[in-house]
Design an enzyme around this catalytic site. Structure first.
Site, PDB file in Angstrom:
ATOM      1  N   GLY B 216       0.820  -1.206   0.000  1.00 16.91           N
ATOM      2  CA  GLY B 216       0.000   0.000   0.000  1.00 16.91           C
ATOM      3  C   GLY B 216       0.852   1.253   0.000  1.00 16.91           C
ATOM      4  N   GLY B 221       1.925   2.288   5.337  1.00 21.91           N
ATOM      5  CA  GLY B 221       3.026   1.456   5.812  1.00 21.91           C
ATOM      6  C   GLY B 221       3.654   2.021   7.068  1.00 21.91           C
ATOM      7  N   GLU B 240       5.474  -3.191   1.208  1.00 16.60           N
ATOM      8  CA  GLU B 240       5.827  -2.705  -0.125  1.00 16.60           C
ATOM      9  C   GLU B 240       5.058  -1.403  -0.265  1.00 16.60           C
ATOM     10  OE1 GLU B 240       4.230  -4.740  -3.649  1.00 16.60           O
ATOM     11  OE2 GLU B 240       4.470  -2.646  -4.217  1.00 16.60           O
ATOM     12  N   CYS B 274       1.790  -0.169  -8.478  1.00 22.40           N
ATOM     13  CA  CYS B 274       2.963   0.327  -7.750  1.00 22.40           C
ATOM     14  C   CYS B 274       4.162   0.422  -8.671  1.00 22.40           C
ATOM     15  CB  CYS B 274       3.271  -0.559  -6.546  1.00 22.40           C
ATOM     16  SG  CYS B 274       3.102  -2.304  -6.909  1.00 22.40           S
TER      17      CYS B 274
END
Lengths: 489, 489
Positions: B216, B221, B240, B274
């Site tokens: 996310g 995070g 990640e 991402c």
């Protein structure tokens, strides 16, 4: 100023050393970064030769080094000569690791256009982390876990420059070892040394530091963890902290051997090992108990490494004073000397006092816990915190039953009919374990310790001429690799 | 109550779901622990068969699943069918990983009494971490990075039970997938599902949780990292997070292919990857610039996954508004739809605005940065934060020169003449990179993702009959091992 101290007298010894200030830390880290760029680009086989040169240099200075360290640690000639040898041996092991090449974990997946979606050519290997490794030296191994210890050897092997925060217990030894290693390296600034507590703070918060290694107490490890949490960019923290190293003696174990082995392991190096057997579960019975009393009575204490460590031990022994004292060794001689002590309690009382009673007491103290039935042990073992080791004494593997499973979840190394002190430096060693034994799943001893300082890179459809040799078709370095899903040697 | 929402209308869709309260989280984690004890003891080959049963079950439900997910994500049939296939494929890859057996990294050092001190027999392998893995699902892959995504598949493969915190972007899809997986597993409670933000907090702070996986935003995070720092027992956090995925177009690269490839990669899935190419460095010149304008004009936007994500994108585009708008796609249709936008600036202006200007803008937006000389690029690339990928477009490997070195330190995957979107699920893949791309040196995609959930155990002089099969003499499972320093297959 920083002084070493002679544990036999408590008096300062050796040269007065300056604490490294913030500007100094920055200079040393910057020099390490500059040297690191060339080192990172040095082929593994050449790094291996450089590590062997360091090993040779350490071995060549053993006469000088053991005496210097003995003044600051009182660990004695035999132990310290052996430790210099072990320290040199660690550099040699990592030279072998580099030449073998398996440590980069090379993986090659050739392109496959028959898949949906088509799979590109993907190749992966590990490289040195891009920056400086900070190492916090331990007190209890002035060579093997200090300036030129396993953290430093493995990080240099990986291709990282290293800056060590010296332990205040042996500052002059630290300076001398640093000089010897720097002189032996192709780029001396690959190893930096800083002195003083604030220098350690500055070091671990420096933006160019990419990972930290630490061996020491739970409190010390937690303090460094907090400093790392304050960083702008998080970094991995490889800490090896506290461990009580439970030993389970089963009814079939030979009484005399267990008692003498226990006494020896407990008092080795004045009990100043992270693998010291701190709790031993034994079957209820007079014979083993008496053998322990006799064996421990035959041991002697000695001066501990630092006043603070001695005070910590005395505090720990005080805390254990709520139990009955079972056995004592002879008092050691010297200003910071302590006496080995073994306490005893039964399983029920021990369990009532958990988790407090099972906290590590660093030094030659241990708790003997008596049990009636093997089946009573499991729920108590389940409640122990993580340790570096767990040991079983038995002449009958079946007797261990389901204890093996619970011990396997509590410790990183399982030992059969041996003692936890003494950590072999080999390919398969694991020196780590669940918190608080370690802050990670990595080891700080043995060949795979190098993995802490490596990170993978994948190359997708990358031109052959730009690929590292480790990933080229034809395997020019002849290293073990996984190709299209199969390991090849 | 929790509702899914249709991104095309912004209206609630599907069943109203209950948030999991603290007692509920505790029940689900406890059930997972109980199921995990049996799973941990299941031989790897049997775990492999169970993973294949899950893959089959997901594939068998594809018609139902894509429609359910499309209602909550508007990602469309083609993409979602493909994603279910990919998700099933991840379970099949880990079944292969288990059967191969190399993932336990078995190492055997036989005793050697000729050494000083004598070396005991030491054997090492990796086992599942002793507890529950918490997985925080991502919004942008309702299958491949969600309830049955790569984190879950790799953790189950390792031998860990998993509890997933569902993403609020697709709560009904999450429930359905969990049901299908649970029904296919030998112990349904190996997979638990919790709903709601507080449930995520309770989950990551639960004492039985031993590791957490997350995909996310950087903010998300960091929030989980903070919760972990408050735990009594620290656990590893495999996050990640953000990535701008720099693309460097060198002068030799073909103009038309670069422009059309860029436009396609930028707008795939409404830019919600991402690995979206967020910054592209191109040589100054009209031809490529005009080709980009034309290619991007041919693209269309679409509804984003959530109102919050749409608002984040609009805020990001606002921030980039200080640059000149170079190209726009067609506006998408639907309540939460956005328009692809490409901004342009020169290298000098870009550098002045670092690091702020290089923050990830999640969605179909990118910055084109023009340069005059290749040699100007290096110092700017040095200042970029870590990314999951870095890409070079060139027909001449020599042209890349020393850029390869700096890109290698900035990203976990290097791509030649390709585009970063699309992450092959294979042995060699690495989906990670320096902070903030990842919180660790591990990958979340590909065979080695299983390593996140494993920890080593060393067995010293351990009786043959108590050793795991992976470490027995004679290699009964025929797995690759390192024996006395040499890899054997």
């Amino acid at each position: 100023m920083i002084y070493g101290h002679d544990p036999r007298t408590g008096e300062p010894v050796g040269a007065a050393l300056t604490e490294t200030d913030s500007a100094g830390v920055d200079l040393i880290v910057s020099a390490a970064i500059a040297a690191g760029a060339a080192w990172r680009a040095t082929p593994a086989a050449e790094r291996a030769s450089a590590l062997e040169a360091v090993a040779d240099a350490l071995a060549a200075h053993v006469d000088e080094l053991w005496q210097l360290a003995d003044q600051e640690t009182a660990l004695g000639e035999v132990r310290l000569r052996g430790e210099v040898g072990r320290t040199a041996g660690q550099f040699r092991l990592f030279a072998n690791v580099l030449r073998d090449g398996g440590y980069v974990e090379a993986i090659i997946d050739h392109a496959n256009s028959s898949l949906t979606p088509p799979q590109p050519d993907v190749r992966r290997m590990k490289h040195a982390l891009p920056g400086v490794v900070a190492v916090f030296a331990a007190s209890n191994f002035p060579f093997a876990f200090s300036v030129a210890g396993g953290d430093t050897a493995s990080a240099l092997a990986a291709g990282c420059p290293v800056v060590v925060k010296a332990h205040p217990g042996h500052p002059n030894t630290s300076e001398r070892v640093a000089k010897i290693v720097r002189d032996a390296l192709p780029y001396p600034d690959l190893l930096g040394l800083v002195q003083g507590m604030q220098a350690g703070v500055d070091l671990v918060q420096h933006p160019s530091v990419v990972a930290a290694g630490f061996t020491g107490s739970v409190a010390g490890g937690k303090a460094i963890q907090k400093l790392i949490e304050q960083r702008e960019t998080p970094i991995p923290f490889f800490g090896e902290l506290g461990s009580v190293n439970p030993v389970v003696v089963l009814p079939s174990a030979p009484v005399k051997e267990v008692a003498s082995g226990f006494a020896g392991s407990l008092t080795l190096g004045v009990g100043q090992f992270c693998t010291n057997p701190g709790i031993m579960f034994v079957p209820e019975g007079d014979e083993l108990r008496e053998a322990i009393v006799e064996a421990v009575a035959g041991t002697a204490g000695g001066p501990m490494l630092a006043e603070r460590i001695r005070d910590g031990y005395l505090g720990g022994v005080d805390r254990l004073g709520e139990l009955r004292l079972l056995a004592e060794g002879k008092p050691g001689e010297g200003s910071w000397a302590v006496t080995p002590k073994v306490f005893i309690t039964d399983l029920g009382s021990f369990e009532e006092k958990l988790p407090r009673i099972a906290e590590e007491c660093f030094g030659p103290a241990s708790i003997v816990v008596t049990y009636q039935e093997i089946s009573e042990l499991r729920p108590v073992l389940e409640r122990l915190e993580g340790s570096l080791t767990a040991t079983v004494h038995s002449t009958d593997p079946e007797e261990a039953g389901d204890l093996v499973d619970v011990l396997g979840r509590k410790a990183g190394r399982l030992i059969w009919n041996g003692w936890p002190t003494g950590v072999a430096v080999c390919w398969a060693m694991h020196h780590g374990g669940p918190w608080p034994a370690s802050t990670s799943t990595f080891t700080s001893v043995g060949a795979t310790a190098i993995q802490r300082w490596l990170g993978p890179t994948a190359y997708q459809d990358w031109p052959e001429e730009l690929l590292p040799d480790e990933l080229k078709d034809g395997n020019p370095l002849s290293i073990p690799r996984r190709v299209d899903g199969r390991t090849q040697v």
